[in-house]
Motif scaffolding. Structure first.
Motif, PDB file in Angstrom:
ATOM      1  N   ALA A 116       0.848  -1.198   0.000  1.00 46.68           N
ATOM      2  CA  ALA A 116       0.000   0.000   0.000  1.00 46.68           C
ATOM      3  C   ALA A 116       0.876   1.238   0.000  1.00 46.68           C
ATOM      4  O   ALA A 116       2.014   1.205   0.462  1.00 46.68           O
ATOM      5  N   ALA A 142      -4.679   6.633   1.960  1.00 43.32           N
ATOM      6  CA  ALA A 142      -4.262   5.354   1.379  1.00 43.32           C
ATOM      7  C   ALA A 142      -5.445   4.824   0.586  1.00 43.32           C
ATOM      8  O   ALA A 142      -6.589   4.862   1.076  1.00 43.32           O
ATOM      9  N   ALA A 143      -5.188   4.388  -0.626  1.00 44.94           N
ATOM     10  CA  ALA A 143      -6.249   3.894  -1.520  1.00 44.94           C
ATOM     11  C   ALA A 143      -7.385   4.912  -1.649  1.00 44.94           C
ATOM     12  O   ALA A 143      -8.558   4.563  -1.689  1.00 44.94           O
TER      13      ALA A 143
END
Length: 158
Positions: A116, A142-143
Motif C-alpha cells: 500500500a 491510502a487507496a
C-alpha cells in the motif's frame, strides 16, 4: 550531523547541526512537498519486531480476515510515524518537532502482492514570530481514503 575535523587533543569529532529551516522562509498557507510512503508485508513484520506490537492483524492475513478486517492492516503508529516524516524532512531536524497528534480515521490495508502507498501532504496553518513555532496540518490517505484526521505537528524553526 556532519563530521568535521577532530577537536585538537581529543578523539571527539566536532559536529555541526543539520540545516534547519528558517522561520523567515515560511508563510501561513505554504504547502510542504508531498511524499509517498510504501508499505508492504515485510515492512510490517519489521515494524512489529521493533515496536513489539506483534498483533496478528498486522501480518497474518487469514487471522485478520477472520476478525472482520478486509486484509492485513498497518500499525496505527507506523502510519502516524510515516506521516510526520514529511514534517521532519521539511524542517531539517526531527528534534524540532515539539508536538504531534493525530486521530486514526481508517486503517491502511496492506495487500500481499502490491502493498500500500500512504500519500502525505501538509500545509502551514499558523506561524508565531515570537516563538518561531509553526503548525503544520497533515493529510494522509491510502487507496484514496483519509487515514489520519486532526493530524497536526508543531515545530520550532531557526
Amino acid at each position: 550531523m556532519s563530521t568535521q575535523p577532530r577537536t585538537p587533543g581529543t578523539s571527539t569529532p566536532r559536529t555541526t547541526p543539520a540545516s534547519v529551516r528558517s522561520f523567515s522562509e515560511v508563510s501561513v498557507g505554504d504547502a510542504l512537498p508531498a511524499t509517498t510512503v510504501h508499505v508492504d508485508r515485510a515492512r510490517l513484520v519489521q515494524y512489529a519486531g521493533a515496536s513489539l506490537d506483534r498483533n496478528r492483524i498486522h501480518w497474518d492475513e487469514p487471522f485478520a480476515k477472520a476478525v472482520g478486517l478486509p486484509d492485513v492492516i498497518a500499525h496505527g503508529m507506523f502510519t502516524m510515524g510515516s506521516a510526520v516524516t514529511l514534517v521532519t524532512a521539511w524542517v531539517g531536524d526531527a528534534g524540532r518537532v515539539v508536538e504531534y497528534g493525530v486521530r486514526f480515521t481508517r486503517p491502511v490495508v496492506v495487500p500481499y502482492d502490491a502493498g500500500a502507498d500512504i500519500e502525505v501532504s501538509g500545509v502551514v496553518k499558523s506561524a508565531d514570530p515570537e516563538t518561531k513555532r509553526v503548525t503544520v496540518e497533515l493529510t494522509a490517505t491510502a487507496a484514496g481514503e483519509k487515514v489520519l484526521g486532526r493530524a497536526l505537528a508543531v515545530a520550532v524553526l531557526d
